[in-house]
Design an enzyme around this catalytic site. Structure first.
Site, PDB file in Angstrom:
ATOM      1  N   GLY A  15       0.822  -1.204   0.000  1.00  0.00           N
ATOM      2  CA  GLY A  15       0.000   0.000   0.000  1.00  0.00           C
ATOM      3  C   GLY A  15       0.855   1.253   0.000  1.00  0.00           C
ATOM      4  O   GLY A  15       1.880   1.314   0.679  1.00  0.00           O
ATOM      5  N   ARG A  76       0.849  -5.475  -6.346  1.00  0.00           N
ATOM      6  CA  ARG A  76       0.977  -6.797  -5.732  1.00  0.00           C
ATOM      7  C   ARG A  76       1.562  -7.742  -6.776  1.00  0.00           C
ATOM      8  O   ARG A  76       1.284  -7.616  -7.968  1.00  0.00           O
ATOM      9  CB  ARG A  76      -0.391  -7.324  -5.289  1.00  0.00           C
ATOM     10  CG  ARG A  76      -1.203  -6.346  -4.447  1.00  0.00           C
ATOM     11  CD  ARG A  76      -0.664  -6.183  -3.056  1.00  0.00           C
ATOM     12  NE  ARG A  76      -1.450  -5.233  -2.277  1.00  0.00           N
ATOM     13  CZ  ARG A  76      -1.156  -4.851  -1.042  1.00  0.00           C
ATOM     14  NH1 ARG A  76      -0.083  -5.338  -0.458  1.00  0.00           N
ATOM     15  NH2 ARG A  76      -1.930  -3.986  -0.396  1.00  0.00           N
ATOM     16  N   ASP A 107       5.109  -4.821   6.130  1.00  0.00           N
ATOM     17  CA  ASP A 107       5.531  -6.177   6.479  1.00  0.00           C
ATOM     18  C   ASP A 107       5.501  -7.143   5.301  1.00  0.00           C
ATOM     19  O   ASP A 107       6.349  -8.031   5.194  1.00  0.00           O
ATOM     20  CB  ASP A 107       4.706  -6.728   7.648  1.00  0.00           C
ATOM     21  CG  ASP A 107       3.216  -6.728   7.385  1.00  0.00           C
ATOM     22  OD1 ASP A 107       2.787  -6.274   6.303  1.00  0.00           O
ATOM     23  OD2 ASP A 107       2.472  -7.209   8.259  1.00  0.00           O
ATOM     24  N   THR A 130       4.331   2.863   5.628  1.00  0.00           N
ATOM     25  CA  THR A 130       2.953   2.402   5.785  1.00  0.00           C
ATOM     26  C   THR A 130       2.231   3.340   6.732  1.00  0.00           C
ATOM     27  O   THR A 130       2.813   3.784   7.729  1.00  0.00           O
ATOM     28  CB  THR A 130       2.875   0.967   6.336  1.00  0.00           C
ATOM     29  OG1 THR A 130       1.536   0.678   6.750  1.00  0.00           O
ATOM     30  CG2 THR A 130       3.789   0.759   7.532  1.00  0.00           C
ATOM     31  N   ASP A 132      -0.081   2.544   8.708  1.00  0.00           N
ATOM     32  CA  ASP A 132      -0.589   1.813   9.871  1.00  0.00           C
ATOM     33  C   ASP A 132       0.301   1.923  11.104  1.00  0.00           C
ATOM     34  O   ASP A 132      -0.143   1.652  12.220  1.00  0.00           O
ATOM     35  CB  ASP A 132      -0.775   0.330   9.530  1.00  0.00           C
ATOM     36  CG  ASP A 132      -1.755   0.113   8.392  1.00  0.00           C
ATOM     37  OD1 ASP A 132      -2.646   0.954   8.221  1.00  0.00           O
ATOM     38  OD2 ASP A 132      -1.614  -0.891   7.672  1.00  0.00           O
ATOM     39  N   ASP A 134       2.570  -0.060  12.052  1.00  0.00           N
ATOM     40  CA  ASP A 134       2.554  -1.381  12.693  1.00  0.00           C
ATOM     41  C   ASP A 134       3.857  -2.155  12.493  1.00  0.00           C
ATOM     42  O   ASP A 134       3.869  -3.387  12.563  1.00  0.00           O
ATOM     43  CB  ASP A 134       1.378  -2.209  12.165  1.00  0.00           C
ATOM     44  CG  ASP A 134       1.430  -2.417  10.656  1.00  0.00           C
ATOM     45  OD1 ASP A 134       2.251  -1.776   9.979  1.00  0.00           O
ATOM     46  OD2 ASP A 134       0.630  -3.233  10.150  1.00  0.00           O
ATOM     47  N   ARG A 176      -5.522  -1.761   9.877  1.00  0.00           N
ATOM     48  CA  ARG A 176      -5.485  -3.238   9.906  1.00  0.00           C
ATOM     49  C   ARG A 176      -5.655  -3.735  11.340  1.00  0.00           C
ATOM     50  O   ARG A 176      -6.660  -3.449  11.976  1.00  0.00           O
ATOM     51  CB  ARG A 176      -4.192  -3.762   9.271  1.00  0.00           C
ATOM     52  CG  ARG A 176      -4.119  -3.539   7.778  1.00  0.00           C
ATOM     53  CD  ARG A 176      -3.099  -4.439   7.125  1.00  0.00           C
ATOM     54  NE  ARG A 176      -1.811  -4.407   7.804  1.00  0.00           N
ATOM     55  CZ  ARG A 176      -0.791  -5.181   7.466  1.00  0.00           C
ATOM     56  NH1 ARG A 176      -0.907  -6.054   6.480  1.00  0.00           N
ATOM     57  NH2 ARG A 176       0.358  -5.104   8.113  1.00  0.00           N
TER      58      ARG A 176
END
Length: 328
Positions: A15, A76, A107, A130, A132, A134, A176
């Site tokens: 993303g 992707r 990740d 990212t 996120d 995370d 997420r």
């Protein structure tokens, strides 16, 4: 790996996030500074397989530091998940004379990089990009700060209409399985409740909280919901459930969606991306591989790629307490 690296490639994968272009710019210009050729790889791992490369000079990356998205595009690649696909990518790199690779992503991107290192012993350094936040081993990922500002701005606007019509809004944000965007944007926008995966509030607790808000004279409320929240219902099902129990609430749902990924990166993200882009090139020239460069206590840090994706950043318990206290 004993020979000096003469050519470094850079790609973005997964993303997109605001600040990726600033990171690309920093990688290219660090290569120019250290007199190493830089190659841009288009369309992530798929472009790596197909040899979709372009030599990038310092001038190629002029005026992109302020742009969202990624000029190298992102895609992707199911083919890269296979041994055969990764072998094709390795041949493309060898054929182009590329000696090292900078990966900008999350990740999934780093997981592909780890496999590539294990199979071909190819020098790789990762940069966490990212929204996120995370990824373990860095206080902030590139794009996170911009996404927070985007979310808070959107919630502020929704708050205006919520107040005008005495409405309860459920606002779903990205993240997420991590609640960093929801928690921080919820505090920053003055939300009455914040639902995150790391803390199961429970339906009864939510009902009690909304009941108290009504009793305390609040005529409108904002509930920020992380998309990975574990309360057991989608944001629309949750809204229906609350409406069944509190029919006097005029309830609306707003899913902010992919607008959180876009937009011009904040100053913080531009500076972070610039620091990490330079650090990634310097790490490769110092013969480092299999690591991610991040930021810890405002200092550039390095962490093993495997640790970066296997370990989790803990949610800040102080922020949970602040959210509870300030929502009364």
């Amino acid at each position: 790996m004993n020979e000096p690296i003469k050519k470094i490639a850079v790609l973005t994968s997964g993303g997109d996030s605001p600040g990726m272009n600033a990171a690309i710019r920093a990688v290219v210009r660090a290569c120019t500074y250290y007199r190493v050729e830089c190659v841009g790889v288009y369309r992530g791992y798929q472009g790596l397989i197909e040899g979709d490369f372009e030599i990038l000079s310092a001038r190629h990356v002029s005026n992109i530091i302020n742009k969202g998205g990624t000029i190298l595009k992102s895609a992707r690649s199911n083919e890269f998940r296979t041994v055969e696909g990764r072998a094709k990518a390795y041949e493309s790199l060898k054929e182009a004379g590329i000696g090292a690779l900078v990966l900008i992503g999350g990740d999934g991107t780093f997981t592909g990089g780890i496999k590539f290192i294990e199979e071909f012993n190819f020098p790789i350094v990762g940069i966490p990009g990212t929204i996120d936040n995370d990824i373990y081993g860095t206080d902030n990922t590139i794009g996170y700060d911009t996404a927070l500002n985007t979310v808070v701005e959107a919630i502020d606007k929704i708050r205006d209409t919520a107040s005008s019509h005495n409405r309860l809004f459920f606002i779903e944000v990205m993240g997420r399985d991590a609640g960093f965007i929801a928690l921080n944007s919820g505090i920053g926008s003055g939300a009455e409740e914040i639902l995150i995966p790391e803390k199961d509030l429970g339906l009864e607790r939510l009902l009690e909280s909304l009941k108290k808000s009504k009793e305390n004279g609040k005529t409108s409320s904002i509930v920020v919901v992380s998309e990975g929240d574990k309360i057991g219902k989608s944001v629309f099902e949750l809204a229906d459930y609350i409406n069944e129990n509190f029919p006097y609430y005029d309830i609306r749902v707003s899913v902010l969606g992919h607008m959180q990924r876009g937009g011009s990166p904040s100053c913080y993200d531009r500076v972070l991306a610039s620091r990490l882009g330079v650090a990634a090139v310097e790490a490769l020239l110092d013969k480092s591989t299999g690591i991610m460069v991040g930021i810890t206590n405002n200092q550039v840090s390095k962490v093993d790629l495997k640790k970066a994706i296997k370990m989790n950043n803990d949610i800040n318990k102080e922020l949970l307490k602040v959210a509870e206290i300030t929502s009364v």
